[in-house]
Enzyme design. Structure first.
Site, mmCIF file in Angstrom:
data_model
loop_
_atom_site.group_PDB
_atom_site.id
_atom_site.type_symbol
_atom_site.label_atom_id
_atom_site.label_comp_id
_atom_site.label_asym_id
_atom_site.label_seq_id
_atom_site.Cartn_x
_atom_site.Cartn_y
_atom_site.Cartn_z
ATOM 1 N N HIS A 1 -28.493 96.842 57.725
ATOM 2 C CA HIS A 1 -28.489 97.249 56.316
ATOM 3 C C HIS A 1 -28.072 96.118 55.384
ATOM 4 C CE1 HIS A 1 -29.256 101.319 57.629
ATOM 5 N NE2 HIS A 1 -28.312 101.157 58.538
ATOM 6 N N GLU B 1 -11.215 91.256 62.038
ATOM 7 C CA GLU B 1 -10.083 90.349 62.220
ATOM 8 C C GLU B 1 -10.572 88.948 62.624
ATOM 9 O OE1 GLU B 1 -7.165 90.287 61.363
ATOM 10 O OE2 GLU B 1 -6.162 88.866 62.673
ATOM 11 N N TRP C 1 4.716 79.445 45.407
ATOM 12 C CA TRP C 1 3.325 79.888 45.470
ATOM 13 C C TRP C 1 3.004 80.327 44.048
ATOM 14 C CZ3 TRP C 1 0.342 84.234 44.556
ATOM 15 C CH2 TRP C 1 -0.936 84.248 45.147
ATOM 16 N N LYS D 1 2.245 83.724 53.590
ATOM 17 C CA LYS D 1 2.419 84.688 54.663
ATOM 18 C C LYS D 1 3.001 86.003 54.160
ATOM 19 C CE LYS D 1 3.313 85.124 59.383
ATOM 20 N NZ LYS D 1 1.916 85.465 59.612
ATOM 21 N N LYS E 1 -9.818 85.601 60.445
ATOM 22 C CA LYS E 1 -9.161 84.401 61.008
ATOM 23 C C LYS E 1 -9.974 83.156 60.667
ATOM 24 C CE LYS E 1 -5.997 85.414 61.584
ATOM 25 N NZ LYS E 1 -5.555 86.739 61.382
ATOM 26 N N ASN F 1 11.921 84.251 42.944
ATOM 27 C CA ASN F 1 10.731 84.680 43.687
ATOM 28 C C ASN F 1 10.374 86.060 43.161
ATOM 29 O OD1 ASN F 1 8.876 85.565 45.629
ATOM 30 N ND2 ASN F 1 10.477 86.066 47.101
ATOM 31 N N GLY F 2 9.143 86.227 42.677
ATOM 32 C CA GLY F 2 8.733 87.521 42.131
ATOM 33 C C GLY F 2 7.958 87.317 40.841
ATOM 34 N N CYS G 1 6.868 82.584 47.638
ATOM 35 C CA CYS G 1 7.911 81.656 47.219
ATOM 36 C C CYS G 1 9.089 81.819 48.166
ATOM 37 C CB CYS G 1 8.399 81.861 45.802
ATOM 38 S SG CYS G 1 7.140 81.676 44.551
ATOM 39 N N GLU H 1 -9.839 82.384 56.832
ATOM 40 C CA GLU H 1 -8.490 81.999 56.402
ATOM 41 C C GLU H 1 -8.178 80.539 56.696
ATOM 42 O OE1 GLU H 1 -5.080 85.373 56.832
ATOM 43 O OE2 GLU H 1 -6.070 84.825 58.693
ATOM 44 N N ARG I 1 5.872 80.671 53.070
ATOM 45 C CA ARG I 1 5.858 81.633 51.963
ATOM 46 C C ARG I 1 5.142 81.088 50.724
ATOM 47 N NH1 ARG I 1 9.620 85.688 52.717
ATOM 48 N NH2 ARG I 1 9.565 86.187 50.516
#
Ligand code: G6P
Length: 614
Positions: free
Chosen positions: A510, A487, A74, A609, A491, A100-101, A2, A494, A27
């Site tokens: 495996h 990574e 968010w 983010k 990417k 925000n929180g 947020c 995402e 955010r």
């Protein structure tokens, strides 16, 4: 998560708040809203969707006013909708508040307020705060700022809050605990508030970062005053922002992510600038100097992080263990903090975080601190909560990263970890002088080599076109290239929503090998080094099952080229530094695939983010 923006002063608030919200959209971007004080009116406009949807809705109505608060959300409690969007208002319409929180005890508070006759419009935890402020202000006959201070002693959880009231048109009140909040002090007696400095920097560079449990009262006549929850006045600590406005713009690129990928030659250079000199054979991380002896003699170094930063931590583990022979463990911050870890004053805990605000990473550090461990940080955002909590640390100096998928922050984190490993190894005497000098010189050459990798973009775009419709992908690597595989897979999933997994190449046998068929792209890091032959065998195993192999190889490679469907060459470098180069093709590949699939590259669905909820 947020984003919060607010303004009070002589200018029109709406354009400033909306522009600020757009800068903070990374955010959270599922709904947005503003509240504006205009004369004796408090106008609130909120809409599900992006900030631009809300902006369009508000324009055409009364958007005048010199005080305003805005929020981009968010969702945590309650789906993204017009009603659940912030600001939330008191029942009499006098107070508006953004948050925000997470308020953990909102359910209990809500029931108590309902018993007092309060009617809730939304499903959010935030609405509880505005009704509680209203309730206290009426019951105790206090103004809304004092009521907010009293309300906060009943609230459990994390918050950054800004509130306005039409009864006090010259005032704005803000409070923070665990969620960031910055106050910008304008030159014309005006004030800006935001979750981070990006909406503020174009107006002023003079800022104050609020501390935990601090309340800011801004009055146009009396200026800024800070208090703690116990109502004791605190002296503000003014800081100068070093950020430049251009860093927040796309600079001609179609997306922030693409710009940030291309910035890496410079951001890596900025990261080591002034910290190493190959000719004179020294490396110096100023913020860690006082802790290096402690790190050398520590029981172990524990790296805590989330997401991409956790992957950087894994690269760091390889580097520090191999070069400096110090025991390193890398932990997901969210797991570490709930595991009752065995920690004492002989441990050093290092948090890696681009934003410096990730709730789990912050909480892991607080836990480590409470057990007496030394706590250090590797952060990108200057002045962030983690950088202020830690005993020492290093900034990555990558500049603002706006794209939600991390790129340049990752390579900067790996650069800092490389410098750290080299410095520790040199001090401890576990590296020969020749090897030390070679690695320093190689690191200095990395920005130029990153440029060369970026030149393979056209080839990578062709490869992207071939595999853009895949529904699964596998990324394989060994040693310090294993985190690069993780990574790469992160990417891709995402931003393009293709399911992808990163695996240590040898582990493929495996399990994941069962997934391989002629439609499955397998991205392999097969650069020259200790495990090259082993990786070549893994590629053969894939080819025997008709999988499509796209290999990142060292320039001039012949063996893999004969087996793989595609090869992407990267310049030769020391094996320790391969992650800095090998990660770039995967960033570009994910970017192009996401664009070809019509995805929102900079703001992928459901992600944010800065993850300030646990
Ligand atoms: C989110 C972001 C990732 C980031 C992670 C950790 O998931 O989308 O890009 O790696 O948080 O964030 P931090 O700021 O602590 O590095």
């Amino acid at each position: 998560m947020c984003g919060i923006v607010a303004y009070i002063g002589k200018k029109e608030a709406f354009p400033i708040v909306v522009k600020g919200l757009k800068r903070l959209e990374y955010r959270g971007y599922d709904s947005a809203g503003v509240a504006l004080l205009h004369g004796d009116q408090l106008n609130v406009y909120k809409k599900a969707g992006k900030v631009s949807v809300m902006e369009e809705f508000a324009l055409g109505q009364d958007v005048a006013g010199h005080a305003g608060i805005g929020h981009t959300r968010w969702a945590t409690h309650g789906e993204p909708s017009d009603v659940n969007a912030h600001p939330h208002t008191s029942m009499d319409g006098k107070i508006a508040l953004i948050h925000n929180g997470i308020i953990e005890n909102y359910d209990v508070l809500k029931r108590e307020l309902q018993n007092q006759g309060y009617i809730f419009k939304s499903e959010t935890d935030t609405e509880v705060i505005v009704h509680l402020v209203d309730y206290i202000s009426k019951k105790e006959h206090v103004w809304f700022g004092e009521a907010l201070r009293l309300a906060l002693s009943q609230v459990h959880g994390a918050y950054a809050i800004v509130a306005i009231s039409k009864e006090y048109p010259n005032r704005l009140v803000a409070a923070r605990k665990s969620s960031p909040l910055v106050v910008g002090i304008g030159a014309e007696g005006d004030f800006y508030l935001a979750s981070d400095a990006t909406p503020i920097v174009e107006y002023t560079k003079k800022v104050v970062y609020l501390d935990d449990e601090e309340i800011a009262v801004i009055d146009l006549e009396e200026g800024l005053k800070l208090y703690n929850i116990a109502d004791q006045e605190r002296t503000p600590f003014f800081q100068q922002l070093e950020m430049e406005l251009e860093a927040l713009e796309k600079g001609g690129y179609e997306h922030f992510m693409l710009k940030e990928i291309h910035e890496q030659p410079r951001s890596i250079h900025d990261c080591f600038r002034g910290r190493l000199n190959a000719e004179e054979a020294w490396v110096n991380l100023g913020g860690l100097r006082d802790y290096e002896q402690k790190m050398i003699t520590a029981n172990r170094l524990i790296i805590v992080a989330c997401g991409t930063s956790w992957h950087a931590g894994l690269v760091g583990e390889y580097l520090i263990e191999d070069l400096a022979r110090i025991n390193v463990e890398v932990e997901y911050a969210s797991e570490f903090r709930y595991r009752n870890p065995i920690l004492n004053e002989n441990d050093v805990v290092i948090a890696i975080s681009q934003s410096g605000e990730t709730a789990d990473t912050l909480a892991a550090l607080e836990l480590a601190k409470s057990k007496g461990a030394t706590i250090l940080g590797i952060c990108n955002v200057v002045g962030s909560s983690i950088s202020r909590l830690t005993d020492g640390g290093s900034y990555t100096h990558a500049g603002p990263e706006i794209g939600v998928a991390s790129t340049k922050a990752f390579t900067a984190q790996v650069t800092v970890l490389t410098l750290m490993a080299l410095s520790l190894a040199h001090k401890k005497g576990t590296i020969s002088e020749t090897h030390f000098r070679t690695l320093l010189a190689e690191l200095e050459a990395i920005p130029e080599k990153v440029k060369q990798v970026l030149e393979t973009d056209a080839l990578i775009e062709q490869i992207a076109a071939e595999y853009k419709d895949a529904s699964n992908a596998l990324y394989l690597g060994r040693g310090s290239s294993f985190p690069v595989a993780l990574e790469g897979a992160l990417k891709l999933k995402e931003i393009s929503y293709i399911h992808a997994e990163g695996y240590p190449a040898a582990e493929m046998k495996h399990g994941p090998i069962a997934l391989i068929d002629e439609n499955m792209p397998i991205f392999v890091i097969a650069t020259q080094g200790n495990s090259y032959e082993k990786v070549v065998s893994n590629i053969q195993e894939v080819k025997a099952r008709k999988g499509k192999v796209i290999a990142v190889v060292t320039e001039g490679d012949i063996q893999v080229r004969e087996m793989a469907d595609h090869v992407i060459e990267i310049p030769e470098t020391n094996e320790f530094l391969v992650p800095l180069l090998a990660t770039i093709p995967f960033q570009l590949l994910s970017y192009h695939i996401a664009v070809m699939r019509g995805c929102n590259v900079d703001q992928p669905r459901n992600l944010a983010k800065s993850v300030t909820v646990e």
